[in-house]
Design an enzyme around this catalytic site. Structure first.
Site, PDB file in Angstrom:
ATOM      1  N   GLU A 161     -57.828  -2.229   9.247  1.00 65.52           N
ATOM      2  CA  GLU A 161     -56.596  -2.750   8.668  1.00 65.52           C
ATOM      3  C   GLU A 161     -56.043  -1.815   7.601  1.00 65.52           C
ATOM      4  O   GLU A 161     -54.839  -1.728   7.411  1.00 65.52           O
ATOM      5  CB  GLU A 161     -56.832  -4.143   8.084  1.00 65.52           C
ATOM      6  N   GLU A 189     -50.359  -2.448  18.029  1.00 63.85           N
ATOM      7  CA  GLU A 189     -49.309  -1.514  17.598  1.00 63.85           C
ATOM      8  C   GLU A 189     -49.550  -0.076  18.032  1.00 63.85           C
ATOM      9  O   GLU A 189     -48.619   0.618  18.480  1.00 63.85           O
ATOM     10  CB  GLU A 189     -49.131  -1.588  16.077  1.00 63.85           C
ATOM     11  N   THR A 218     -41.023  -8.187  18.887  1.00 63.36           N
ATOM     12  CA  THR A 218     -42.159  -7.725  18.096  1.00 63.36           C
ATOM     13  C   THR A 218     -43.461  -8.354  18.553  1.00 63.36           C
ATOM     14  O   THR A 218     -44.543  -7.887  18.208  1.00 63.36           O
ATOM     15  CB  THR A 218     -41.928  -7.999  16.597  1.00 63.36           C
TER      16      THR A 218
END
Length: 624
Positions: free
Chosen positions: A350, A371, A461
């Protein structure tokens, strides 16, 4: 940050670019097919695990083979997975799932839910599945379907509208689906939370012919952008009543990321130049103050003073967004930097500290985020460079050997030791697996709804498929198909060989949500839009420039004798423009189109005038 360490890492990354290219050459079309099939099996391992052990609860506990309610207790993972089922061509599962949701799902429940998560996961999932199930052209139409998902989406969105009743127009972060906003609800929300609603709410307005949804979402974006700093940066958290920034750290990652994403994608899908103008200004500021080639840092939004030299995993969407904007070279370098972190640990933590070149304390986990895979797909689609297939193969191997567990795929709580955690987010099936599958399918010879379907698609998204259909992308056009009429008397008719959903629209100024603002009205009274081009015969209507529409330039009187000549010149310019030109490309040899068909149906183009040399440098995109 220690300069020698950073320089060494950059050199290693650039060396890795060369090595990666040679390795990627080994991914043959046959191997790509095998990898694609492996990803399909990955999806069904997790999806069947959810359906067998967790449904109708929200999400799967893949280690203990149980379920948990994490959002609203309404089969979240199933809703989030619907368009992935359609993408994989599984009409039987898609049909059964849509029919179950239509008969059993209800939102009149006493649950307080996140506006952001509910919009991107549930509302987006319902809208995407509705558009697939109701359209014969998708090959997935359900004969018995009667708009049940659309009715559910509208009901859900109306239950979220009370959250927008704030002085700034920026919504509260949460709302109770039965009672509205609680009197003790926090007035602090994130920039992404308020600025990532435009696609889902905008499409819903077009499907229901009720502009309220699009108006409140656009008003939220305006409320955020109006409070930007003098250097065009936005902070991470804002008070929705006072408009004061409560966290002034500016970045492209946590709490801000999809604000940038939806500015560009709202323009691409709806053709609204206001979103394009904001995106260009925001992007320019981000590249000036946040970009520390090839990384991105967080700075104070007012002074640009460095706050965090940190790579956080949510930043990894950025190279993919740059592909859509046409800024390929920095996207390539940044993706290589981000992927170097993945290769070091097997996953992206992260947080990765760029000063110490180590995992940020307390940010060791990898919750199956999509992502980096998303950006890998876009860069391969843009360049057809085989290094991205190699990267995809590495990421697939990491997921298979590190995250696969009894009934699905587990969060990784510590990327250094690959410790598994008993949770699987719904976005794993909505995004992570979807982008991996699309990557290898593209290499194998694409045969899917996105690449070969009837429309060009914007990905939300959450990875949901949002088609640029005439109903969605052309709703504000004042020129009709087949040249029926045009409100401007100087109509010129032309036949175009390229089908496009290129629109340059503007929205009228709106106020924060109140009782008068929530009135129902028709799109027929909306401001006109210019620039439509379709394969059929139709009109091209002259329109105002962006500056004239938004009051930032003087509108000189038009000489009637020269109006026809100007209109003709405008037509010529638009006929020659077929691609997305948002950010200039310094390298004329890099092209976004991996095949001759990728650029034929771009849903948008930049309104700026271009020199002949810049047109040669222009990048073309396929499905968005």
């Amino acid at each position: 940050m220690e300069a020698p360490k950073l320089l060494l890492l950059i050199l290693l990354i650039r060396c890795d670019l060369f090595i990666g290219k040679s390795l990627g050459d080994g991914v043959t079309p046959q191997e790509a097919k095998e990898l694609r099939d492996e990803v399909r099996e990955m999806f069904y391992h997790a999806f069947n695990g959810y359906m067998d052990h967790a449904f109708p609860r929200d999400e799967l506990r893949p280690l203990s083979c149980g379920g948990e309610d994490t959002l609203g207790g309404y089969a979240l993972t199933l809703i989030d997975s619907l368009d992935t089922l359609a993408l994989l061509g599984d009409k039987e599962r898609f049909t059964v799932s849509v029919e179950w949701i239509g008969k059993n799902l209800r939102f009149d429940i006493n649950k307080t839910v996140s506006i952001f998560e509910t919009t991107i996961r549930v509302l987006g999932g319902l809208i995407s599945a509705h558009l697939i199930a109701s359209d014969q052209n998708t090959g997935m139409r359900i004969p018995s379907y009667d708009d049940e998902l659309l009715h559910l989406a509208e009901d859900l969105a109306r239950r979220m509208l009370p959250a927008f009743d704030t002085p700034t127009g920026v919504p509260f972060g949460s709302v109770n689906l039965l009672h509205g906003v609680d009197e003790h609800e926090s007035k602090i929300t994130s920039t992404a939370g308020g600025g990532t609603l435009t696609l889902e709410f905008g499409i819903l307005s077009r499907l229901t012919n009720d502009p309220i949804f699009e108006q409140v979402a656009k008003n939220a974006v305006r409320g955020l952008w109006a409070r930007r700093s003098k250097i065009n940066l936005v902070g991470a958290h804002i008070d929705v009543f006072s408009g004061d920034w409560t966290q002034k750290d500016a970045g492209i990652g946590t709490s801000i990321d999809s604000f940038y994403e939806y500015l560009l994608k709202a323009y691409l899908l709806f053709g609204d130049e206001e979103y394009l103008f904001i995106f260009q200004e925001a992007y320019k500021a981000a590249m000036k103050y946040l970009f520390n080639d090839p990384w991105y840092v967080e700075v104070n939004m007012n002074s640009a003073a460095l706050v965090w030299p940190l790579f956080n995993s949510l930043q990894a969407f950025w190279p993919g967004l740059q592909v859509l904007a046409g800024d390929i070279e920095p996207a390539i370098r940044t993706h290589a930097a981000f992927f170097s972190v993945w290769r070091r640990y097997g996953f992206t933590p992260e947080g990765f500290n760029l000063a110490t070149l180590s995992i940020q304390q307390g940010q060791k986990s990898y919750p199956l985020r999509p992502e980096l895979i998303e950006s890998t797909y876009w860069l391969y689609k843009a360049t057809r460079d085989p290094r991205y297939l190699d990267a995809g193969r590495d990421m697939l191997a990491s997921l298979q050997y590190g995250a696969r567990c009894t009934c699905g795929y587990c969060h990784i709580s510590d990327v250094e030791f690959h410790k598994q955690e008993d949770h699987m987010e719904s976005f794993f099936l909505a995004e992570t697996v979807k982008y991996l599958w699309l990557l290898f399918d593209l290499a194998a010879g694409p045969d899917n709804l996105v690449e070969n379907g009837p429309y060009k698609y914007i990905f939300s998204t959450e990875g949901h498929l949002l088609p640029a259909t005439p109903q969605i992308s052309l709703v504000r056009e004042h020129c009709s198909y087949f040249g029926a009429y045009c409100r401007n008397s100087n109509l010129r008719l032309k036949t175009h060989s390229h089908e496009s959903a290129e629109t340059n629209s503007s929205g009228s100024q709106t106020r924060p949500a109140d009782s008068s603002f929530l009135s129902r009205s028709s799109y027929q009274s909306s401001s006109p839009v210019s620039g439509l081009k379709v394969r059929n015969l139709m009109g091209l209507c002259p329109g105002l420039t962006h500056g004239q529409r938004f009051g930032i330039s003087f509108m000189a009187p038009v000489d009637p004798s020269s109006e026809d000549e100007q209109s003709s010149q405008r037509e010529t310019t638009e006929i020659q423009s077929h691609s997305v030109v948002l950010i200039s490309n310094p390298n004329p040899e890099v092209s976004l189109s991996g095949s001759h068909n990728d650029h034929e149906n771009d849903p948008a183009h930049a309104p700026q005038e271009e020199s002949p040399s810049s047109k040669q440098r222009r990048l073309t995109g396929g499905n968005l």
